[in-house]
Design a protein around this motif. Structure first.
Motif, mmCIF file in Angstrom:
data_model
loop_
_atom_site.group_PDB
_atom_site.id
_atom_site.type_symbol
_atom_site.label_atom_id
_atom_site.label_comp_id
_atom_site.label_asym_id
_atom_site.label_seq_id
_atom_site.Cartn_x
_atom_site.Cartn_y
_atom_site.Cartn_z
ATOM 1 N N UNK A 86 84.779 9.531 24.907
ATOM 2 C CA UNK A 86 84.683 9.827 26.342
ATOM 3 C C UNK A 86 86.073 10.188 26.880
ATOM 4 N N UNK A 87 87.070 9.382 26.534
ATOM 5 C CA UNK A 87 88.450 9.672 26.956
ATOM 6 C C UNK A 87 88.903 11.025 26.434
ATOM 7 N N UNK A 88 88.633 11.294 25.152
ATOM 8 C CA UNK A 88 89.048 12.571 24.551
ATOM 9 C C UNK A 88 88.350 13.748 25.228
ATOM 10 N N UNK A 89 87.042 13.597 25.495
ATOM 11 C CA UNK A 89 86.293 14.698 26.111
ATOM 12 C C UNK A 89 86.890 15.057 27.473
ATOM 13 N N UNK A 90 87.217 14.041 28.265
ATOM 14 C CA UNK A 90 87.842 14.298 29.575
ATOM 15 C C UNK A 90 89.177 15.032 29.404
ATOM 16 N N UNK A 91 90.040 14.479 28.530
ATOM 17 C CA UNK A 91 91.389 15.061 28.394
ATOM 18 C C UNK A 91 91.300 16.467 27.788
ATOM 19 N N UNK A 92 90.352 16.675 26.850
ATOM 20 C CA UNK A 92 90.155 18.020 26.276
ATOM 21 C C UNK A 92 89.777 19.013 27.366
ATOM 22 N N UNK A 93 88.862 18.608 28.243
ATOM 23 C CA UNK A 93 88.490 19.507 29.344
ATOM 24 C C UNK A 93 89.704 19.841 30.203
ATOM 25 N N UNK A 94 90.486 18.791 30.506
ATOM 26 C CA UNK A 94 91.630 18.981 31.404
ATOM 27 C C UNK A 94 92.705 19.868 30.774
ATOM 28 N N UNK A 95 92.785 19.887 29.418
ATOM 29 C CA UNK A 95 93.880 20.614 28.768
ATOM 30 C C UNK A 95 93.405 21.838 27.970
ATOM 31 N N UNK A 96 92.085 22.128 28.064
ATOM 32 C CA UNK A 96 91.580 23.373 27.463
ATOM 33 C C UNK A 96 91.289 23.319 25.976
ATOM 34 N N UNK A 97 90.782 22.205 25.486
ATOM 35 C CA UNK A 97 90.405 22.093 24.071
ATOM 36 C C UNK A 97 88.911 21.862 23.932
ATOM 37 N N UNK A 98 88.361 22.210 22.770
ATOM 38 C CA UNK A 98 86.994 21.812 22.442
ATOM 39 C C UNK A 98 87.049 20.399 21.866
ATOM 40 N N UNK A 99 85.910 19.703 21.958
ATOM 41 C CA UNK A 99 85.885 18.308 21.493
ATOM 42 C C UNK A 99 84.614 18.083 20.670
ATOM 43 N N UNK A 100 84.781 17.602 19.448
ATOM 44 C CA UNK A 100 83.619 17.331 18.587
ATOM 45 C C UNK A 100 83.669 15.855 18.175
ATOM 46 N N UNK A 101 82.570 15.146 18.440
ATOM 47 C CA UNK A 101 82.548 13.699 18.226
ATOM 48 C C UNK A 101 81.508 13.308 17.177
ATOM 49 N N UNK A 102 81.940 12.581 16.145
ATOM 50 C CA UNK A 102 81.034 11.965 15.174
ATOM 51 C C UNK A 102 80.834 10.511 15.613
ATOM 52 N N UNK A 103 79.579 10.105 15.768
ATOM 53 C CA UNK A 103 79.304 8.764 16.307
ATOM 54 C C UNK A 103 78.192 8.109 15.480
ATOM 55 N N UNK A 104 78.309 6.818 15.155
ATOM 56 C CA UNK A 104 77.224 6.167 14.411
ATOM 57 C C UNK A 104 75.953 6.138 15.262
ATOM 58 N N UNK A 105 74.803 6.394 14.626
ATOM 59 C CA UNK A 105 73.565 6.511 15.405
ATOM 60 C C UNK A 105 73.025 5.167 15.900
#
Ligand code: PMP
Length: 350
Positions: free
Chosen positions: A77-96
């Motif tokens: 969640x933190x990465x997704x916000x900061x990626x949006x703010x700084x212009x990056x794509x964000x891909x997250x692997x998460x246990x189901x």
């Protein structure tokens, strides 16, 4: 008044809150660092920003690049916000096995979410290892690598630790917190011990984790689990946690955590997630060990909003053999007939 100008500017400088009920209960001052007030909603915003800045500084992450991570949720969640703010794509692997609310919020924030089977770290299909391999295979991508990238603990060494020291004016006897990657505990431990080596650092651990045993016996033996907590406990000693000065560990059961969460919600108004429940239980336990008159700081990691379907779902709790908690309310007194609040009395007063 200082005006903040970006999402990143709003990370950190969180308030320190006296947990009134628990302080009165123990005779110690129990203080919670309000990390749930970070703009992405958790303690992990700091690590997310520091890891991205670190990859930018090294030149590995440049405009239009991609940040890949394996995360149980809040780091993503933190990465997704900061990626949006700084212009990056964000891909997250998460246990189901993680709460569905976390996956939904990640998607809403614009991250690409890959839910993968929850398998142990030694398995090559473990979510962290999948994230690492995927980042390597993608041009322009970096792996945030929160478990072993020490930019994570540096965030807490450079910000959370100094904030706690300043907010307590150096009057702090102990710090206690649960760890997932170890970044929070390790960074804060390093900073506080440098200021005063007598500050006690205590690791709080849920059941089903090897960290309690590691601190108390030197061997990381998994304790009996499982636990409904998310994002804390570990089966291994990460690079972030390694070589950290830790004086003691406290193990907390899920039932104690659930009771704590409901009591803080229904008698004090605080709506916390499970890791905060573990932290507060451990703080109370530590207060009892140290005796009255001590000042103990812990982390209020995130709010309860992402845990509606679990921690705040009676059916889920019952399935796990856990009970919620309700305050005993005094029976409501019936309005006395003929009292000044009766319809007759009101009508007569007009
Ligand atoms: N609490 C919550 C809610 C978390 O998401 C995490 C990280 N997964 C932690 C505590 C543990 O923090 P750290 O990774 O810095 O040890």
């Amino acid at each position: 008044m200082k005006i903040q100008t970006s999402f990143e500017d709003c990370i950190g400088n969180t308030p320190l809150i006296r947990m009134s009920r628990l302080s009165e209960l123990t005779g110690c001052e129990i203080l919670g660092k309000a990390e749930f007030l970070n703009p992405g909603g958790s303690v992990k915003d700091r690590a997310a920003l520091w890891m991205i800045l670190d990859h930018e500084k090294s030149g590995a992450l440049t405009s239009g690049g991609t940040v890949v991570e394996g995360t149980a949720g809040n780091t993503g969640i933190g990465l997704a916000h900061v990626c949006n703010a700084r212009g990056y794509d964000c891909i997250i692997f998460i246990p189901d096995t993680q709460a569905p609310e976390k996956l939904e919020v990640l998607r809403t924030l614009g991250a690409e979410v890959r839910a993968v089977p929850a398998v142990p770290y030694r398995d090559p299909m473990n979510y962290q290892k999948q994230a690492g391999r995927f980042a390597e295979s993608l041009t322009g991508a970096v792996w945030a690598n929160q478990f072993d990238n020490i930019a994570n603990r540096l965030a807490h060494y450079e910000t959370t630790g100094p904030e706690i020291w300043e907010q307590t004016e150096g009057l702090v006897d102990a710090f206690v917190a649960a760890t997932g990657t170890g970044g929070t505990l390790a960074g804060i431990s390093r900073y506080l011990k440098e200021q005063n080596k007598d500050v006690k650092i205590v690791l709080a651990d849920p059941m089903g984790s090897a960290l309690f045993s590691w601190v108390t016996t030197g061997e990381p033996e998994m304790s009996k689990g499982p636990s409904i907590t998310e994002g804390i406990g570990n089966s291994r000693i990460t690079d972030n946690l390694a070589d950290t000065a830790i004086d003691d560990a406290i193990q907390v059961s899920d039932q104690d955590m659930v009771t704590m969460i409901y009591q803080e919600l229904l008698t004090q108004g605080w709506f916390f997630g499970p890791s905060t429940g573990i932290n507060l239980c451990a703080a109370v336990d530590l207060a009892k060990k140290l005796g009255p008159g001590h000042r103990i700081v812990t982390i209020l990691s995130d709010t309860g909003h992402k845990y509606q379907s679990r921690l705040f779902n009676e059916d889920f709790l019952a399935e796990k053999g856990l009970r919620s908690w309700r305050p005993q309310r005094l029976p409501q007194r019936p309005t006395k007939v003929g009292s000044r609040f009766s319809t007759k009395a009101l009508a007569a007063s007009r």
